[in-house]
Design an enzyme around this catalytic site. Structure first.
Site, mmCIF file in Angstrom:
data_model
loop_
_atom_site.group_PDB
_atom_site.id
_atom_site.type_symbol
_atom_site.label_atom_id
_atom_site.label_comp_id
_atom_site.label_asym_id
_atom_site.label_seq_id
_atom_site.Cartn_x
_atom_site.Cartn_y
_atom_site.Cartn_z
ATOM 1 N N CYS A 89 -7.851 28.430 -5.434
ATOM 2 C CA CYS A 89 -6.700 28.218 -4.554
ATOM 3 C C CYS A 89 -6.871 27.001 -3.667
ATOM 4 O O CYS A 89 -6.038 26.726 -2.817
ATOM 5 C CB CYS A 89 -6.412 29.468 -3.728
ATOM 6 S SG CYS A 89 -7.763 29.924 -2.641
ATOM 7 N N HIS A 144 0.837 -1.207 0.000
ATOM 8 C CA HIS A 144 0.000 0.000 0.000
ATOM 9 C C HIS A 144 0.867 1.250 0.000
ATOM 10 O O HIS A 144 0.687 2.153 -0.816
ATOM 11 C CB HIS A 144 -0.925 -0.028 1.222
ATOM 12 C CG HIS A 144 -1.793 1.194 1.347
ATOM 13 N ND1 HIS A 144 -1.399 2.293 2.071
ATOM 14 C CD2 HIS A 144 -2.991 1.491 0.806
ATOM 15 C CE1 HIS A 144 -2.352 3.205 1.983
ATOM 16 N NE2 HIS A 144 -3.326 2.743 1.223
HETATM 17 C C1 PEP Z 1 -10.080 26.265 0.619
HETATM 18 O O1 PEP Z 1 -10.957 26.158 1.473
HETATM 19 O O2 PEP Z 1 -10.135 25.758 -0.503
HETATM 20 C C2 PEP Z 1 -8.850 27.031 0.918
HETATM 21 C C3 PEP Z 1 -7.940 27.244 -0.001
HETATM 22 O O3 PEP Z 1 -8.682 27.442 2.200
HETATM 23 P P1 PEP Z 1 -8.160 26.483 3.372
HETATM 24 O O4 PEP Z 1 -7.702 25.210 2.754
HETATM 25 O O5 PEP Z 1 -7.080 27.225 4.051
HETATM 26 O O6 PEP Z 1 -9.397 26.332 4.208
#
Ligand code: PEP
Ligand code: MG
Length: 584
Positions: free
Chosen positions: A536, A160
Site C-alpha cells: 500500500c 522544468h
Molecule cells: C507506507 O509507509 O508505505 C504507508 C503506506 O503508510 P504512510 O504513507 O501513511 O506512512
C-alpha cells in the site's frame, strides 16, 4: 497525391500496408517521388499520444494483426494517466484570469499555494492544491507531486515544470506571462483580478487557461477502447488491484476505475475534518486516560459513520482500515492565533497549549511516538477506532443486507508483542460489540510491514497476523535511513549524478528495499501458509514496482484512485512476464 500522382500513390498505399503488416505496428514513413516513381527512404514505429496508442493497440488486436496480449504489452501503463483526468465542462460558466502554454493535459481545481512545502502540507491534510510558481526547479518536486495542478509564469513547453508535470501526469499551464506572481504578498494577479493564497483557481492544461474559482468538470470516458483494453488486462492479471482511499469521493472514483477493495484507509485524514479536529485536540490536551476517553467518545459517532459509508460504497469488497498512525502533535495548530482559538474552545489557556505542544515535540517524529506505539501507550484510541469499525460494519450490514469484512491494520509494528497487544484490544472490542448488538461479523487483523525489523522477523509476526501489507514508503525511509520529508532536497542530485537510477520513493529499490520485501513474504508465508500479502506504499501504483510485486507473489497492490487503471494494466503486463527493471 491520389489525384496528382495516382500510380505513385497506389504504390505508397501498398507499401504502407505491407510495412504495417510486417512490423505489426503503425509506421512513420518517409518517402520521395521522382519522375512519378516512389522511393522509400525510411520507416519506423510511429510516435503516438496515449489515446492513439490505446486505439492502435485495440484496433490491431481486433483486426487480428496482433494478439490481445501483445496489445496489452504495447500500451505504456503510466501513459494512461493522461486519459484519466477530468476535463472542463464546456457549458460551465467561468472567469478567465489568464492564459499560458498548454504544457500538460487535464483540468484541475484547488487552492492557490505559492511554495512547495506548503503545497505538500496542505495536500497531506486532504486539500486540493494548485502550485503556483514563477518557475519550478528540482527542489519543487515534492510540491508538484502533492499538487493537483501546476501553474508557472515563466518557461516554455520544455521548462522544468512542463516536462516534469507531463511525466507525472499532472495538468500544467506553463509560461503564463500575463499573470504576475508576488511571493511576498502571496498573490497572483492579471487584468485587475487578484487571487490570494488559499483561494481557489482552476486550470486547463489542454488549453493553457487559468480561471478564478471552481469550474465544473466532466469525468473522463472509461468506455470504448479504454474499457476494452482494461477488460483484456483483467482477464490476464493475477494480482488484485485495490485503492488507497478514505473519503467517499475517492472510494467512489476508485470503484469506477475498477478498484477491487480498499487496501489502505488512513484514518488520520478523517481526524483533520473541521467537525472533529476540536475533539482530536481535546484528546491530545487531556492529562489522563479519563480525559482522553471523554474526547474519544465525541469522535466515535463520526468515525462510525465514516466507516459505514466506506463499507456501503465498497459493497462487500475488502476494506483495510489502518488504525491511527501519525504522531499526535501533527494535529496541534502551530500559529499563536490558532493556539489561542483552540485554548478558548477547550477552556484552557494558551500557555497550557504551548506546554503540551512542547511536551509532544519530538526530535525525530517519524521514528518517534507514532504507529502502534500510540495504540500500546494509549489503548483507548485504538479501542475507539475498533468500536467505530465494528459498529459501522454492523450498521452497513443492516443498510444493505451484505456484511463487509473489515481488515484491521496495525501500523509500524516492529516487534511481535506490539501486534499481540494491539490485536488483543481489537478482539476485546469486537467481543463487546458483538455481545451488545447480538450481531457477529467476520474480520481479520493484520499489520503493515514498514520497518526492517518487521521484515526480518516476519515469521514471528505472522503468527499474530492474518495479513501483511507492505508500507514501502516508511520501509524505503527506514531501509535507506532517508527522511521522506527531506529527501526531495538532495535526491534529484543523486539521480542526476547517477548514484541512484530513480527516486526510490517513486519506484521500489529492488536491491535493498525489495530484498526485505522478499524476505518478509517468504518468512511470513512459511510461518503461516496462505498469509495474504499486499502493498500500500506509493509503489503500489508504479508499473516497475508492480512487476516486482508479481515476482514476489503478492496477492494485491493498492494505489491512489487515479492510478487504479495504471495498476490494472501494469499487473497484466507483469503476469505476461514483462520484466522487472533491475537498474539500480
Ligand atoms: C507506507 O509507509 O508505505 C504507508 C503506506 O503508510 P504512510 O504513507 O501513511 O506512512
Ligand atoms: Mg507508513
Amino acid at each position: 497525391m491520389e489525384q496528382a500522382l495516382p500510380s505513385a500513390y497506389a504504390d505508397l498505399v501498398a507499401v504502407r500496408e505491407k510495412l504495417e503488416q510486417h512490423y505489426a505496428d503503425m509506421q512513420d514513413i518517409e518517402f520521395t517521388v521522382q519522375q512519378n516513381k516512389l522511393y522509400m527512404l525510411q520507416t519506423r514505429n510511429g510516435k503516438r499520444t496515449a489515446a492513439a496508442a490505446l486505439r492502435i493497440a485495440v484496433e490491431m488486436a481486433e483486426e487480428g494483426l496482433i494478439e490481445r496480449s501483445e496489445a496489452i504489452r504495447r500500451v505504456n501503463p503510466a501513459s494512461l494517466d493522461q486519459l484519466l483526468h477530468p476535463t472542463l465542462d464546456p457549458n460551465a460558466p467561468r472567469t478567465l484570469l489568464s492564459k499560458g502554454l498548454p504544457a500538460s493535459p487535464g483540468a484541475a481545481s484547488g487552492v492557490a499555494v505559492f511554495n512547495s512545502d506548503e503545497a505538500e502540507m496542505r495536500a497531506a491534510k486532504g486539500e486540493s492544491v494548485i502550485l503556483v510558481r514563477i518557475e519550478t526547479s528540482p527542489e519543487d518536486i515534492h510540491g508538484m507531486h502533492a499538487a493537483k495542478g501546476i501553474v508557472t509564469t515563466r518557461g516554455g513547453m520544455t521548462s522544468h515544470a512542463a516536462v516534469v508535470a507531463r511525466g507525472m501526469g499532472r495538468p500544467c499551464v506553463a509560461g503564463a506571462g500575463g499573470l504576475s506572481v508576488d511571493y511576498g504578498s502571496q498573490t497572483l494577479s492579471a487584468g485587475g483580478k487578484t487571487v490570494r493564497a488559499g483561494e481557489t483557481i482552476t486550470l486547463d492544461g489542454a488549453t493553457g487557461e487559468v480561471f478564478v474559482g471552481t469550474v465544473a468538470m466532466i469525468e473522463p470516458k472509461l468506455s470504448g477502447d479504454f474499457g476494452t483494453l482494461m477488460q483484456w488486462a483483467d482477464e490476464i492479471r493475477r494480482m488484485k488491484v485495490r485503492t488507497n482511499a478514505e473519503t467517499p469521493l475517492d472510494a467512489e472514483t476508485a470503484r469506477k476505475f475498477g478498484a477491487e477493495g480498499i487496501g489502505l484507509c488512513r484514518t488520520e485524514h478523517m481526524f483533520f475534518n473541521p467537525e472533529r479536529i476540536g475533539a482530536v485536540r481535546q484528546m491530545i490536551m487531556a492529562n489522563d486516560e479519563r480525559g482522553r476517553r471523554v474526547a474519544l467518545a465525541k469522535l466515535l459517532p463520526f468515525q462510525r459513520e465514516d466507516f459505514r459509508e466506506l463499507f456501503r460504497i465498497m459493497a462487500g469488497l475488502p476494506v483495510t482500515i489502518r488504525l491511527l498512525d501519525p504522531p499526535l502533535h501533527e494535529f496541534l495548530p502551530h500559529q499563536d492565533s490558532e493556539l489561542q482559538e483552540v485554548a478558548d474552545a477547550l477552556g484552557t489557556d494558551i500557555d497550557a497549549m504551548r506546554r503540551r505542544a512542547a511536551e509532544l515535540a519530538e526530535a525525530n517524529p517519524m521514528l518517534g511516538h507514532r504507529g502502534c506505539r500510540l495504540g500500546v501507550t494509549y489503548p483507548e484510541i485504538y479501542e475507539m477506532q475498533a468500536r467505530a469499525i465494528f459498529e459501522g460494519a454492523i450498521a452497513a450490514t443492516k443498510d444493505s443486507g451484505k456484511a463487509p469484512v473489515p481488515e484491521i491494520m496495525i501500523p509500524l509494528v516492529g516487534i511481535k508483542r506490539e501486534l499481540e497487544i494491539t490485536r488483543a484490544l481489537v478482539d476485546k472490542v469486537a467481543a463487546e460489540v458483538f455481545a451488545e448488538t447480538g450481531v457477529t461479523i467476520e474480520y481479520t487483523v493484520g499489520t503493515m510491514i514498514e520497518l526492517p525489523r518487521a521484515a526480518l522477523t516476519a515469521d514471528k509476526i505472522a503468527e499474530a497476523a492474518d495479513f501483511f501489507s507492505f508500507g514501502t514508503n516508511d520501509l524505503t525511509q527506514t531501509v535507506f535511513g532517508l527522511s521522506r520529508d527531506d529527501a526531495g532536497k538532495f535526491l534529484p542530485a543523486y539521480v542526476e549524478a547517477g548514484i541512484l537510477a530513480k527516486d526510490p520513493f517513486v519506484s521500489i529499490d529492488i536491491e535493498g528495499v525489495g530484498a526485505l520485501v522478499r524476505i518478509a513474504a517468504e518468512k511470513g508465508r512459511a510461518a503461516r501458509p496462505g498469509l495474504k500479502l499486499g502493498i500500500c506504499g506509493e509503489h503500489g501504483g508504479d508499473p516497475a514496482s508492480i512487476a516486482f510485486c508479481e515476482e514476489v507473489g503478492l496477492d494485491y497492490v493498492s494505489c491512489s484512485p487515479y492510478r487504479v487503471p495504471v495498476a490494472r494494466l501494469a499487473a497484466a503486463q507483469a503476469a505476461l512476464g514483462v520484466g522487472v527493471d533491475r537498474t539500480a
